[in-house]
Design an enzyme around this catalytic site. Structure first.
Site, short mmCIF file in Angstrom:
data_model
loop_
_atom_site.label_atom_id
_atom_site.label_comp_id
_atom_site.label_asym_id
_atom_site.label_seq_id
_atom_site.Cartn_x
_atom_site.Cartn_y
_atom_site.Cartn_z
N GLN A 188 -35.21 11.51 -7.90
CA GLN A 188 -34.30 12.33 -7.07
C GLN A 188 -34.61 12.10 -5.58
O GLN A 188 -34.99 11.01 -5.22
CB GLN A 188 -34.38 13.83 -7.43
CG GLN A 188 -33.80 14.16 -8.80
CD GLN A 188 -34.76 13.88 -9.94
OE1 GLN A 188 -35.90 14.27 -9.90
NE2 GLN A 188 -34.29 13.20 -10.96
N ASP A 224 -30.62 8.82 -5.44
CA ASP A 224 -29.81 7.60 -5.56
C ASP A 224 -29.91 6.69 -4.34
O ASP A 224 -28.94 6.01 -3.98
CB ASP A 224 -28.33 7.96 -5.84
CG ASP A 224 -28.21 8.91 -7.01
OD1 ASP A 224 -28.88 8.67 -8.02
OD2 ASP A 224 -27.49 9.91 -6.89
N LYS A 281 -34.41 3.70 -5.07
CA LYS A 281 -35.87 3.69 -5.25
C LYS A 281 -36.30 2.68 -6.31
O LYS A 281 -37.31 2.01 -6.17
CB LYS A 281 -36.37 5.09 -5.66
CG LYS A 281 -36.13 6.15 -4.61
CD LYS A 281 -36.47 7.53 -5.13
CE LYS A 281 -35.53 8.07 -6.16
NZ LYS A 281 -34.19 8.44 -5.69
N GLY A 326 -32.09 8.07 -12.68
CA GLY A 326 -31.55 6.81 -13.17
C GLY A 326 -31.92 5.74 -12.16
O GLY A 326 -31.28 5.61 -11.13
N HIS A 327 -33.01 5.04 -12.42
CA HIS A 327 -33.49 4.03 -11.47
C HIS A 327 -33.03 2.64 -11.91
O HIS A 327 -33.36 2.20 -13.01
CB HIS A 327 -35.02 4.11 -11.34
CG HIS A 327 -35.46 5.39 -10.69
ND1 HIS A 327 -36.76 5.69 -10.40
CD2 HIS A 327 -34.74 6.46 -10.26
CE1 HIS A 327 -36.83 6.88 -9.82
NE2 HIS A 327 -35.61 7.36 -9.74
P1 IMP Z 1 -30.97 18.56 -12.61
O1 IMP Z 1 -32.07 17.80 -11.97
O2 IMP Z 1 -30.36 17.86 -13.79
O3 IMP Z 1 -31.35 19.96 -12.91
O4 IMP Z 1 -29.77 18.66 -11.53
C1 IMP Z 1 -29.92 19.42 -10.33
C2 IMP Z 1 -29.22 18.75 -9.16
O5 IMP Z 1 -29.92 17.54 -8.86
C3 IMP Z 1 -27.78 18.31 -9.45
O6 IMP Z 1 -27.04 18.39 -8.26
C4 IMP Z 1 -27.92 16.86 -9.85
O7 IMP Z 1 -26.74 16.13 -9.63
C5 IMP Z 1 -29.04 16.43 -8.93
N1 IMP Z 1 -29.79 15.31 -9.47
C6 IMP Z 1 -30.68 15.30 -10.48
N2 IMP Z 1 -31.17 14.08 -10.67
C7 IMP Z 1 -30.61 13.29 -9.76
C8 IMP Z 1 -30.75 11.91 -9.44
O8 IMP Z 1 -31.54 11.16 -10.03
N3 IMP Z 1 -29.99 11.46 -8.42
C9 IMP Z 1 -29.15 12.26 -7.70
N4 IMP Z 1 -29.00 13.56 -7.96
C10 IMP Z 1 -29.72 14.07 -8.98
#
Ligand code: IMP
Length: 429
Positions: A229, A20, A23, A47-48
């Protein structure tokens, strides 16, 4: 305003914190002068956000170059694709007037997210040890990929193979769902029918993207590799187990696209002026007070995918230096400094202490990281609105001090400063 990308440049743009960082905005901005933008890992957990002309779009799977007609967008082999989410997103950009014909390529080697992955993600991520995943099926889909039972995009193109693999997978998952978790079984035939439909829709986009990208490199195209991420959520280098299931770090850009490491010639780390984290896991500079609430409110720090409130805290140079090291970051893009404009003073964490001793490294182990005490430098707030500023020289002295302090403590130059969500609210330094 445009950022010059040299011919033949292959740059990685990645998040250097816990995701977040903004990007989407930076990739969209740079896309004006790029030929190709590639997503290399993750899936619709991302979520970009891209904002221009008074409109805001949230992209989960499509690369953030999609709004530039000059750019070919590639979903690389390292991404896990939820076909339902992808089709929705394609419709969303089409209805925004974007022509994607011939501009979207999907790797035949990317793996697919199936309904059972989403179900299992929610079932697994519960209780005391939960990670707080986005529930988008990301972890379970990568588990199947590495267990070598996953279903790839190319399988959608052959009905017989798809049916055989799906049947085998669903039968195995039904055993787990029914016998271990006592939930109802999935309907094999319904899922098969649904996924066969995707074949017709996805066919025109599917190709050998590694070959395409390597040919583009020979043709001196300008390529941006867009991470999802952030580095601290990396499965290998992040704060495991509180991580995502892929490699957002620079190495992942190579494996997730098929572009050799020797062809990558720049890594831009995107950082936010403060730190946020969604889900569980240690966060040394977290602010569980009114300043944290103020940052959340001013920065709209709520998940772009799940809507969850993000945990907010001060900028952490210790984690940033670690991120710079493992990614080989050579330029920084700093976002959301406008969010801090009302604060009297701003802190940045410059070192950690544990039991009174200064730590040399960033401990990725959550037990160790949760015990560190952050040591702060306090800077003056600028207390001025930044929204109409268009050049670095116009920034208030205190804001420049903040930018220069980050450069000083990290040893890396900040090339782009974002002062608002819109494409135009950007300063090139
Ligand atoms: P997953 O990627 O859905 O398996 O989540 C694993 C961890 O990564 C969790 O703490 C999510 O909140 C975090 N996470 C996954 N995608 C994002 C993102 O795009 N932004 C911030 N945190 C993320």
């Amino acid at each position: 305003m445009s950022f010059k990308i040299p011919d033949g440049a292959v740059w990685v743009i990645l998040g250097a914190q816990w995701g977040d960082e903004g990007k989407g905005k930076i990739v969209d901005l740079l896309s004006e002068n790029a030929d190709i933008v590639v997503r290399y890992q993750g899936g619709s957990n991302a979520g970009h956000t891209v904002s221009f002309d008074g409109k805001t779009y949230i992209l989960h799977l499509l690369p953030s170059g999609i709004f530039h007609q000059n750019v070919t967008c590639v979903i690389g082999n390292g991404v896990v694709i939820d076909p339902i989410a992808l089709m929705d997103e394609i419709e969303m950009v089409k209805s925004a007037g974007v022509d994607i014909k011939g501009r979207l390529l999907i790797s035949h080697n990317a793996h697919l997210i199936m309904p059972y992955h989403k179900l299992l993600d929610k079932i697994y991520d519960q209780g005391e040890d939960k990670i707080g995943t986005t529930g988008r099926g990301i972890g379970p889909a990568y588990v199947d990929k590495y267990a070598r039972v996953g279903i790839k995009v190319v399988d959608l193109l052959d009905r017989e193979i798809l049916c055989r693999k799906l049947r085998k997978n669903i039968e195995a998952k039904n055993e787990i769902l029914e016998k271990i978790y006592g939930t109802t079984k999935l309907d094999v035939e319904k899922i098969i029918d649904e996924y066969i439909e995707f074949d017709k829709k996805i066919d025109e986009f599917v190709t050998d993207t590694a070959l395409y990208l390597n040919n583009a490199i020979k043709g001196k195209k300008k390529i941006l590799l867009e991470g999802a991420q952030g580095a601290l959520l990396d499965i290998d280098h992040g704060t495991y187990p509180f991580v995502t299931s892929s490699n957002p770090t620079a190495g992942g850009a190579s494996t997730g696209s098929g572009i050799p490491p020797t062809k990558i010639n720049g890594v831009i780390g995107v950082i936010k002026a403060y730190t946020t984290r969604v889900g569980e896991g240690p966060f040394p500079t977290e602010l569980k007070d009114e300043i944290g609430d103020h940052i959340r409110e001013k920065g709209f720090e709520f998940g772009a995918t799940t809507g969850r409130p993000r945990r907010c805290g001060w900028l952490d140079i210790v984690s940033l230096k670690y991120s710079i090291m493992i990614n080989g970051i050579d330029k920084l893009a700093l976002t959301k400094i406008d969010v801090l404009s009302e604060l009297d003073e701003i802190k940045i964490c410059v070192s950690y202490e544990i039991n009174g001793k200064k730590l040399k490294n960033f401990p990725t182990n959550p037990e160790a990281l949760s015990k560190v005490t952050p040591i702060y430098e306090t800077l003056r707030g600028w207390k001025k609105d930044l929204s109409n500023i268009s050049s670095y020289s116009e920034l208030p002295a205190e804001a420049k001090e903040f930018v220069e302090a980050i450069e000083f403590f990290t040893g890396i130059e900040i090339s782009i400063i974002s002062i608002g969500a819109d494409r135009k609210q950007t300063i090139l330094k």
